[in-house]
Design a protein around this motif. Structure first.
Motif, mmCIF file in Angstrom:
data_model
loop_
_atom_site.group_PDB
_atom_site.id
_atom_site.type_symbol
_atom_site.label_atom_id
_atom_site.label_comp_id
_atom_site.label_asym_id
_atom_site.label_seq_id
_atom_site.Cartn_x
_atom_site.Cartn_y
_atom_site.Cartn_z
ATOM 1 N N ASN A 122 25.276 58.361 53.721
ATOM 2 C CA ASN A 122 24.566 57.205 54.287
ATOM 3 C C ASN A 122 24.732 55.945 53.450
ATOM 4 O O ASN A 122 24.234 54.882 53.824
ATOM 5 N N ASP A 123 25.414 56.070 52.322
ATOM 6 C CA ASP A 123 25.596 54.921 51.442
ATOM 7 C C ASP A 123 26.607 53.949 52.058
ATOM 8 O O ASP A 123 27.652 54.380 52.571
ATOM 9 N N PRO A 124 26.331 52.647 52.018
ATOM 10 C CA PRO A 124 27.253 51.688 52.646
ATOM 11 C C PRO A 124 28.615 51.593 51.976
ATOM 12 O O PRO A 124 29.568 51.114 52.587
ATOM 13 N N VAL A 125 28.737 52.038 50.728
ATOM 14 C CA VAL A 125 30.018 51.943 50.020
ATOM 15 C C VAL A 125 30.846 53.212 50.201
ATOM 16 O O VAL A 125 31.995 53.163 50.646
ATOM 17 N N VAL A 126 30.278 54.376 49.842
ATOM 18 C CA VAL A 126 31.075 55.606 49.863
ATOM 19 C C VAL A 126 30.807 56.482 51.078
ATOM 20 O O VAL A 126 31.526 57.458 51.313
ATOM 21 N N GLY A 127 29.784 56.154 51.862
ATOM 22 C CA GLY A 127 29.449 56.962 53.022
ATOM 23 C C GLY A 127 30.225 56.554 54.255
ATOM 24 O O GLY A 127 31.039 55.632 54.234
ATOM 25 N N GLY A 128 29.953 57.267 55.351
ATOM 26 C CA GLY A 128 30.585 56.917 56.612
ATOM 27 C C GLY A 128 31.714 57.854 56.991
ATOM 28 O O GLY A 128 32.242 58.607 56.165
ATOM 29 N N TYR A 129 32.096 57.786 58.267
ATOM 30 C CA TYR A 129 33.052 58.734 58.841
ATOM 31 C C TYR A 129 34.311 58.054 59.364
ATOM 32 O O TYR A 129 35.149 58.697 59.985
ATOM 33 N N THR A 130 34.446 56.748 59.132
ATOM 34 C CA THR A 130 35.641 56.036 59.564
ATOM 35 C C THR A 130 36.799 56.348 58.623
ATOM 36 O O THR A 130 36.605 56.829 57.495
ATOM 37 N N ALA A 131 38.000 56.032 59.068
ATOM 38 C CA ALA A 131 39.194 56.393 58.308
ATOM 39 C C ALA A 131 39.193 55.795 56.914
ATOM 40 O O ALA A 131 39.564 56.465 55.940
ATOM 41 N N GLU A 132 38.760 54.514 56.784
ATOM 42 C CA GLU A 132 38.809 53.897 55.458
ATOM 43 C C GLU A 132 37.781 54.495 54.503
ATOM 44 O O GLU A 132 38.010 54.586 53.286
ATOM 45 N N LYS A 133 36.639 54.971 55.021
ATOM 46 C CA LYS A 133 35.634 55.599 54.161
ATOM 47 C C LYS A 133 36.099 57.000 53.727
ATOM 48 O O LYS A 133 35.896 57.407 52.577
ATOM 49 N N ILE A 134 36.708 57.717 54.661
ATOM 50 C CA ILE A 134 37.270 59.020 54.303
ATOM 51 C C ILE A 134 38.348 58.839 53.246
ATOM 52 O O ILE A 134 38.430 59.597 52.264
ATOM 53 N N LEU A 186 47.060 55.363 48.701
ATOM 54 C CA LEU A 186 46.044 55.596 49.729
ATOM 55 C C LEU A 186 45.017 54.474 49.730
ATOM 56 O O LEU A 186 44.616 53.978 50.794
ATOM 57 N N LEU A 187 44.609 54.036 48.548
ATOM 58 C CA LEU A 187 43.664 52.923 48.450
ATOM 59 C C LEU A 187 44.289 51.628 48.967
ATOM 60 O O LEU A 187 43.646 50.851 49.684
ATOM 61 N N ASP A 188 45.545 51.392 48.592
ATOM 62 C CA ASP A 188 46.241 50.187 49.066
ATOM 63 C C ASP A 188 46.342 50.174 50.584
ATOM 64 O O ASP A 188 46.100 49.149 51.234
ATOM 65 N N LEU A 189 46.695 51.335 51.142
ATOM 66 C CA LEU A 189 46.910 51.430 52.573
ATOM 67 C C LEU A 189 45.679 51.042 53.380
ATOM 68 O O LEU A 189 45.785 50.396 54.430
ATOM 69 N N TYR A 190 44.493 51.398 52.873
ATOM 70 C CA TYR A 190 43.260 51.132 53.614
ATOM 71 C C TYR A 190 42.529 49.880 53.133
ATOM 72 O O TYR A 190 41.355 49.682 53.440
ATOM 73 N N GLY A 191 43.225 49.029 52.391
ATOM 74 C CA GLY A 191 42.678 47.719 52.066
ATOM 75 C C GLY A 191 41.785 47.658 50.859
ATOM 76 O O GLY A 191 41.108 46.647 50.631
ATOM 77 N N TYR A 192 41.752 48.712 50.034
ATOM 78 C CA TYR A 192 40.961 48.689 48.807
ATOM 79 C C TYR A 192 41.839 48.104 47.685
ATOM 80 O O TYR A 192 42.420 48.823 46.886
ATOM 81 N N TYR A 239 36.921 65.518 55.334
ATOM 82 C CA TYR A 239 35.911 64.457 55.233
ATOM 83 C C TYR A 239 35.428 64.221 53.810
ATOM 84 O O TYR A 239 34.903 63.160 53.489
ATOM 85 N N MET A 240 35.553 65.213 52.959
ATOM 86 C CA MET A 240 35.254 65.132 51.535
ATOM 87 C C MET A 240 33.852 64.566 51.214
ATOM 88 O O MET A 240 33.702 63.658 50.397
ATOM 89 N N PRO A 241 32.794 65.140 51.797
ATOM 90 C CA PRO A 241 31.456 64.735 51.335
ATOM 91 C C PRO A 241 31.134 65.341 49.974
ATOM 92 O O PRO A 241 30.261 64.856 49.260
ATOM 93 N N ILE A 242 31.843 66.405 49.647
ATOM 94 C CA ILE A 242 31.627 67.154 48.406
ATOM 95 C C ILE A 242 32.974 67.404 47.741
ATOM 96 O O ILE A 242 33.947 67.756 48.414
ATOM 97 N N LYS A 243 32.994 67.223 46.432
ATOM 98 C CA LYS A 243 34.178 67.612 45.660
ATOM 99 C C LYS A 243 33.775 68.747 44.714
ATOM 100 O O LYS A 243 33.163 68.500 43.675
ATOM 101 N N PRO A 244 34.081 69.996 45.046
ATOM 102 C CA PRO A 244 33.837 71.077 44.087
ATOM 103 C C PRO A 244 34.752 70.907 42.875
ATOM 104 O O PRO A 244 35.919 70.529 43.022
ATOM 105 N N HIS A 245 34.224 71.179 41.701
ATOM 106 C CA HIS A 245 34.999 71.034 40.475
ATOM 107 C C HIS A 245 35.432 72.372 39.896
ATOM 108 O O HIS A 245 36.604 72.601 39.663
#
Length: 606
Positions: A351-363, A418-424, A559-565
């Motif tokens: 739900n965070d406006p920076v890292v949350g969301g389900y759109t391609a750029e957030k994923i 990947l970051l460049d491609l999505y405008g980050y 979707y990577m909501p979780i990164k297991p380490h």
């Protein structure tokens, strides 16, 4: 002993300051002949009301006070469920919706003023009452979302009535899904099949018996008055500092019994030594909260603790090459090296406006963050080799875990493209990437202030900087941050989760939508994923169930909501006089099964 002497001398000032600061928090000295086991926690408890806790530290304590109908055989591997307060394993209907358990007569709660001098017997109604408390809005139970998914008939409607009318939850209202046909029989009826429900009955946090009189006597302060039927009772509690349990003098006649495998030499030796001994064998169990690794290590060396999990920083000293250091071996110190049924993971608040969301750029952002961080570097540098990379969400020793599967959670690939491609990209020239709309991109990673956390922070900072991502660290106390996490107020946080049963599919609930804010702290909500989890929960063990678990993990990898380490390896060190300790993959009540050799302890200390 030379290296120990040097270490102690080099840190003597720190230790003396620590000792002075903690003197006021020390428990009263144990009487001569009292068997005491002292254990160190590296994070604070949150409380002792089963309805209001879900963390492992509080659960470790409560598992010695409260009892579920079932438990796990202490020595059997793989884990085996056995009756505890139940007369036998539960019965179930053919479709796994009706579960019936019979409670043994003659089991009593520990004495407490709430019982007004009357010895209080455990009944089936105490389990029914405990389950109802999870639904009572008053207690805001983190276990509620788990039970809601069991669909115990009638309980959700009773909860909703309390919410709609703003009146107290009606504990006396009849509930179709919770019936007590007689004093010792509990029948639970679920709204949908659950072949694994028996495992819930072996979890104190989900099925521990609570006496209604105690809750009504202490109200909001019941947190400080845990009263159960278990082998110990709370004697002293200084929040975030010290927890002292003492033997429950009214505990029933229970004796040591277990069923280790025939080829388990260690288990067979323990059984031969303790079989038939009256439980518990110790008089007192003390948990001290020491968040910094150095005081924990030094306190163990000075023999103030009987059992510790070796701090990561001292693992190379305690067990170089994975073997107990010769100097410690000469003292008779014991080492147990355990691959835990757990994982450490980082999650993103969806739900965070920076890292949350389900759109391609957030994923893409979450995937880029995950790929940019090297799990193996964490294992080798910070964890001192004590772990294996987590390639799946499920954990070792559980149904559905396949060590051959790999969903890419531990893949390391600094994905600048990947970051460049999505405008980050860095739009303002300050050296840090910005959001696609040009606003600053700031990652806020919540953390603790101990030395180990600082090492993790340094690693995260290094890898994020390498791909141009600005990450700041927000320090705080673990219990406080846990509350923020439940409220959805953290952006990125790291957690550990330990299996409480052999059913590995429970880890899928870390991202299950209906449990957002409880098991699902990322607040991940994806209908296709939720549908898979519901189907898995209703299936018995089978290849078809495993296939659905694989599908669910593939969605999480996308979707990577979780990164297991990592699945952690723990080094448990115990003093030579602590007898019978063996880490169980799911059960937490080790104090029930250990003993102290007072003669050996006296000789070692003098």
């Amino acid at each position: 002993m030379g290296w120990i002497r040097t270490l102690v001398q080099a840190t003597s000032l720190a230790l003396s300051l620590m000792t002075a600061a903690q003197a006021a928090d020390a428990p009263a000295s144990a009487p001569t002949g009292t068997k005491v086991v002292r254990y160190a926690f590296n994070a604070a408890e949150t409380g002792f009301d089963p309805a209001r806790i879900s963390d492992i530290y509080s659960n470790q304590v409560l598992s010695h006070i409260f009892e579920a109908p079932l438990t796990y055989d202490y020595l059997a591997r793989p884990a085996e469920v056995r009756p505890l307060t139940a007369a036998a394993l539960p019965e179930h209907s053919a479709d796994f919706t009706v579960w019936t358990v019979h409670i043994r007569p003659g089991i009593y709660f520990a004495d407490d003023p709430a019982f007004k001098g009357v010895r209080r017997e455990l009944t089936a109604a105490d389990y029914a009452y405990a389950i109802k408390r999870y639904y009572d809005p008053r207690w805001k139970s983190p276990v509620y979302s788990e039970y809601r998914e069991y669909h115990v008939l009638g309980l959700e409607e009773l909860r909703q009535k309390a919410l709609d009318t703003r009146r107290p939850f009606d504990y006396d209202a009849p509930v179709a899904g919770l019936q007590t046909p007689d004093r010792y029989t509990l029948r639970v009826t679920l709204g949908r099949p659950n072949p694994m429900f028996m495992l819930t009955m072996a979890n104190t946090n989900s099925f521990g018996a609570v006496a209604r009189e105690v809750v009504e006597a202490y109200g909001e302060d019941v947190d400080a008055h845990p009263v159960g039927t278990g082998p110990f009772r709370l004697a002293q509690w200084r929040r975030s500092s010290l927890i002292v349990l003492e033997r429950n003098p009214g505990y029933r006649d229970d004796s040591y019994d277990a069923h280790p495998a025939a080829d388990d030499a260690e288990g067979q030796a323990l059984l031969a030594r303790f079989k038939g001994r009256k439980l518990p064998m110790i008089d007192r169990l003390e948990f001290a909260i020491i968040e910094q690794p150095q005081p924990t290590w030094l306190s163990f060396l000075s023999r103030d603790f009987d059992l510790v999990i070796t701090p990561l920083e001292y693992a190379p000293i305690a067990a170089p090459g994975g073997h107990l250091a010769p100097n410690l071996a000469k003292q008779g110190i014991q080492l147990e090296r355990v691959l835990r049924s757990d994982h450490a993971y980082t999650y993103f608040n969806m739900n965070d406006p920076v890292v949350g969301g389900y759109t391609a750029e957030k994923i893409a952002l979450r995937r880029a963050i995950s790929l940019a961080y090297d799990n193996m570097a964490e294992i080798n540098r910070v964890r001192r080799g004590l772990g294996i990379p987590a390639k799946t969400l499920l954990v070792p020793n559980t149904y559905g875990y396949d060590p051959q599967q790999n969903f890419g959670f531990s893949e390391y690939d600094p994905a600048k493209a990947l970051l460049d491609l999505y405008g980050y990209v860095d739009k303002d020239g300050d050296g840090w990437r910005d959001l696609p709309d040009g606003k600053p991109l700031l990652l806020r990673y919540f953390t603790q202030s101990d030395e180990t956390s600082r090492q993790f922070n340094e690693l995260w900072g290094k890898y994020m900087k390498a791909v141009g991502l600005h990450m700041e660290f927000v320090p705080g106390q673990w219990p406080d941050q846990f509350k923020l996490a439940q409220a959805g107020s953290v952006q990125i946080w790291a957690l550990g989760n330990t299996a409480t049963s052999p059913d590995g599919s429970g880890f899928l609930h870390e991202a299950y939508g209906p449990e957002a804010g409880a098991n699902n702290l990322p607040f991940f909500k994806l209908p296709a994923y939720d549908d898979l989890v519901r189907r898995i929960d209703q299936m018995p063990l089978s290849p078809e169930r495993d296939a659905l678990i694989t599908q669910a993990q593939r969605l999480l990898a996308v979707y990577m909501p979780i990164k297991p380490h990592v699945h952690r390896i723990r080094l448990y060190l115990s003093q030579p006089w602590l007898l019978g300790y063996r880490t169980h993959p799911f059960a937490l009540d080790f104090g029930r099964f250990v003993d102290v050799d007072l003669q050996k302890k006296s000789a070692a200390l003098h």
